[in-house]
Design an enzyme around this catalytic site. Structure first.
Site, PDB file in Angstrom:
ATOM      1  N   CYS B  96       2.171  -4.644  10.797  1.00  0.00           N
ATOM      2  CA  CYS B  96       2.938  -4.551   9.785  1.00  0.00           C
ATOM      3  C   CYS B  96       4.382  -4.074   9.998  1.00  0.00           C
ATOM      4  O   CYS B  96       4.428  -3.027  11.083  1.00  0.00           O
ATOM      5  CB  CYS B  96       2.252  -3.989   8.691  1.00  0.00           C
ATOM      6  SG  CYS B  96       3.326  -3.790   7.279  1.00  0.00           S
ATOM      7  N   HIS B 138      -1.653 -10.940   3.031  1.00  0.00           N
ATOM      8  CA  HIS B 138      -1.267  -9.557   3.736  1.00  0.00           C
ATOM      9  C   HIS B 138       0.108  -9.222   2.990  1.00  0.00           C
ATOM     10  O   HIS B 138       0.351  -8.219   2.404  1.00  0.00           O
ATOM     11  CB  HIS B 138      -0.695  -9.820   5.238  1.00  0.00           C
ATOM     12  CG  HIS B 138      -0.066  -8.668   5.631  1.00  0.00           C
ATOM     13  ND1 HIS B 138      -0.513  -7.869   6.571  1.00  0.00           N
ATOM     14  CD2 HIS B 138       1.453  -7.614   5.480  1.00  0.00           C
ATOM     15  CE1 HIS B 138       0.210  -6.865   7.103  1.00  0.00           C
ATOM     16  NE2 HIS B 138       1.357  -6.765   6.393  1.00  0.00           N
ATOM     17  N   GLU B 139       0.903 -10.241   2.476  1.00  0.00           N
ATOM     18  CA  GLU B 139       2.074 -10.059   1.737  1.00  0.00           C
ATOM     19  C   GLU B 139       1.924  -9.831   0.199  1.00  0.00           C
ATOM     20  O   GLU B 139       2.665  -8.737  -0.390  1.00  0.00           O
ATOM     21  CB  GLU B 139       3.131 -11.086   1.744  1.00  0.00           C
ATOM     22  CG  GLU B 139       3.753 -11.532   3.220  1.00  0.00           C
ATOM     23  CD  GLU B 139       4.105 -10.211   4.192  1.00  0.00           C
ATOM     24  OE1 GLU B 139       4.551  -8.980   3.358  1.00  0.00           O
ATOM     25  OE2 GLU B 139       3.942 -10.344   5.261  1.00  0.00           O
ATOM     26  N   HIS B 142       0.871  -6.107  -0.396  1.00  0.00           N
ATOM     27  CA  HIS B 142       2.096  -5.174  -0.628  1.00  0.00           C
ATOM     28  C   HIS B 142       2.667  -5.290  -2.064  1.00  0.00           C
ATOM     29  O   HIS B 142       3.058  -4.003  -2.376  1.00  0.00           O
ATOM     30  CB  HIS B 142       3.449  -5.724   0.435  1.00  0.00           C
ATOM     31  CG  HIS B 142       3.228  -5.455   1.813  1.00  0.00           C
ATOM     32  ND1 HIS B 142       3.336  -4.128   2.266  1.00  0.00           N
ATOM     33  CD2 HIS B 142       3.193  -6.085   2.974  1.00  0.00           C
ATOM     34  CE1 HIS B 142       2.936  -4.086   3.732  1.00  0.00           C
ATOM     35  NE2 HIS B 142       3.121  -5.318   4.046  1.00  0.00           N
TER      36      HIS B 142
HETATM   37 ZN   LIG Z   1       2.974  -5.773   6.106  1.00  0.00          ZN
END
Ligand SMILES: [Zn+2]
Lengths: 173, 170
Positions: B96, B138-139, B142
Site C-alpha cells: 500500500c 483494497h481501495e 480505504h
Molecule cells: Zn492502500
C-alpha cells in the site's frame, strides 16, 4: 553512536521466551529491528536485530542472565544493519515430496544457477515417522525471469518431487 | 494538476470512514485529476483511494490495464462504489502506498459485482475478477477506514491453499 547486532538464540521450547528476552532488551534500552522467531523441531529459535549504544560487552552481560534463566544458548554478532532494505520477491517456489537426502541442495542449486535470489525460505518435514514428507516454500527475486527458473527445475528435479513456480503479483494500492 | 501528499500509517486518519459524494462538479473533476496523477506518481501503484490523500470522500481510482494478461475495464474512476456480490477466495500479496516497505498476504474475493457512479454521477455496473477485483476491494477498504494490515494472513500457512487454486486455474 549506536550499532546493530544480530542476536541468535536457541533452546528447548517453553512458554515466555520471547516475552522474557524482549523485556530484558527493552529494559536495557535496546531498539529491536527485523526478526524471525520460530519453533523448529521442538526448539525455539530466534534471529533478532538489536540496536544499542551500549558496547558489545555490556550487551552480552545483559543477555547472559536472562538466557541462562531459560536455559537458552545464544550468539551475538555485530552487523552492518540497515532497515528499510527489503527486496520485493516476485516468485514463490514450493517443493514437496517424499523426504530424501539432497533435495534442498538439488533444488536450490538449480534455482541459484537460473538467477534466483532467495529472500525467504521455510521448510518443514511433515507426514509421519514412517513416511516423512518434505515441504519447502521459497520466495525470491527471479533476476533472469521466471521461465528460466521453470526450465532449470524441469531439468534438475525428478518426478517424485512436486515443484510449483508461482509468480507473486504484488498489488500496490 | 498536482501530486498530492500520501498519508502514511500509523496516521489515525487512515482509519476514518469517508463520506459519499453528492455534488458532481468542476471541483470534483479537478480533485480526481490530482488523485490520478498522485496514483501514477507512485511506483507500481494500480489504485488509490481519496482518503489516502486526506480527502474523505468515497472516490477511488483503479487501473490495472498496464499489466500483461490481466482482465480489466481500463482506467476507472469509481465514485460511491458498492460491492454487491462476492465469489471465491484467493490469497494474494499486497502492499500500500500508505504503508511503505511492507507487503503481506491478504485473502480477497476472486470475483465481485460492483456498482459505482462515474464523474458525471451516472451509475455503472461491473463484473470484475482477479487482480482488478483485488484492487477494488483494497481501495474500497480505504473508504471504510480499513488497511490491508487489518486483513493479513500468514505467509507460511498458505502453501496448500495456493496449490489448490493453482490446480484449478490450470
Ligand atoms: Zn492502500
Amino acid at each position: 553512536m549506536s550499532h546493530w547486532y544480530m542476536l541468535t538464540v536457541i533452546g528447548k521450547d517453553r512458554r515466555g521466551i520471547v516475552a522474557g528476552l524482549t523485556h530484558a532488551l527493552f529494559e536495557a534500552g535496546c531498539h529491536l529491528g527485523e526478526a524471525t522467531m520460530m519453533r523448529l523441531g521442538g526448539n525455539f529459535t530466534i534471529m533478532l536485530m538489536v540496536e544499542t549504544e551500549a558496547r558489545k560487552k555490556a550487551l552480552e552481560d545483559m543477555i547472559e542472565p536472562v538466557t541462562e534463566s531459560m536455559d537458552l544458548s545464544w550468539h551475538l554478532d555485530q552487523i552492518e544493519g540497515h532497515l528499510h532494505q527489503h527486496h520485493l520477491p516476485d516468485v514463490c517456489i514450493t517443493v514437496s515430496g517424499a523426504d530424501r537426502p539432497g533435495i534442498v541442495a538439488q533444488v536450490t542449486g538449480a534455482l541459484a544457477e537460473a538467477g534466483l535470489e532467495i529472500t525467504d525460505l521455510e521448510s518443514d518435514v511433515a507426514g509421519s515417522e514412517d513416511q516423512p514428507v518434505y515441504i519447502m516454500q521459497i520466495e525470491g527475486v527471479a533476476t533472469e525471469g521466471i521461465e528460466a527458473l521453470r526450465s532449470a527445475l524441469n531439468v534438475a528435479t525428478v518426478s517424485t518431487i512436486d515443484v510449483t513456480v508461482t509468480p507473486i503479483d504484488t498489488l500496490i494500492g | 494538476m498536482s501530486v498530492l501528499e500520501i498519508i502514511a500509517y500509523p496516521d489515525e486518519r487512515l482509519k476514518r470512514e469517508s463520506d459519499p459524494v453528492t455534488v458532481f462538479d468542476e471541483k470534483l473533476s479537478s480533485y480526481i485529476a490530482d488523485l490520478e496523477q498522485t496514483m501514477r506518481a507512485g511506483p507500481g501503484g494500480v489504485g488509490i483511494a481519496a482518503p489516502q490523500t486526506g480527502h474523505f470522500q468515497r472516490i477511488v481510482i483503479v487501473d490495472v490495464s498496464g499489466r500483461k494478461e490481466t482482465p480489466n475495464h481500463g482506467p476507472l474512476v469509481l465514485i460511491n462504489p458498492e460491492i454487491t456480490a462476492w465469489e471465491g477466495m484467493k490469497t494474494g500479496r499486497e502492499g500500500c502506498m500508505s504503508v511503505p516497505d511492507f507487503t503481506g498476504n491478504v485473502i480477497r474475493a476472486e470475483r465481485i459485482h460492483l456498482k459505482a457512479q462515474n464523474q458525471q454521477g451516472e451509475w455503472q455496473e461491473y463484473d470484475m475478477q482477479g487482480f482488478e477485483a483485488r484492487a477494488v476491494q483494497h481501495e474500497v477498504d480505504h473508504l471504510n477506514g480499513i488497511l490491508f494490515l487489518d486483513r493479513l494472513v500468514s505467509r507460511r500457512h498458505d502453501l496448500f491453499k495456493r496449490k489448490v487454486y493453482q490446480d484449478r486455474d490450470n
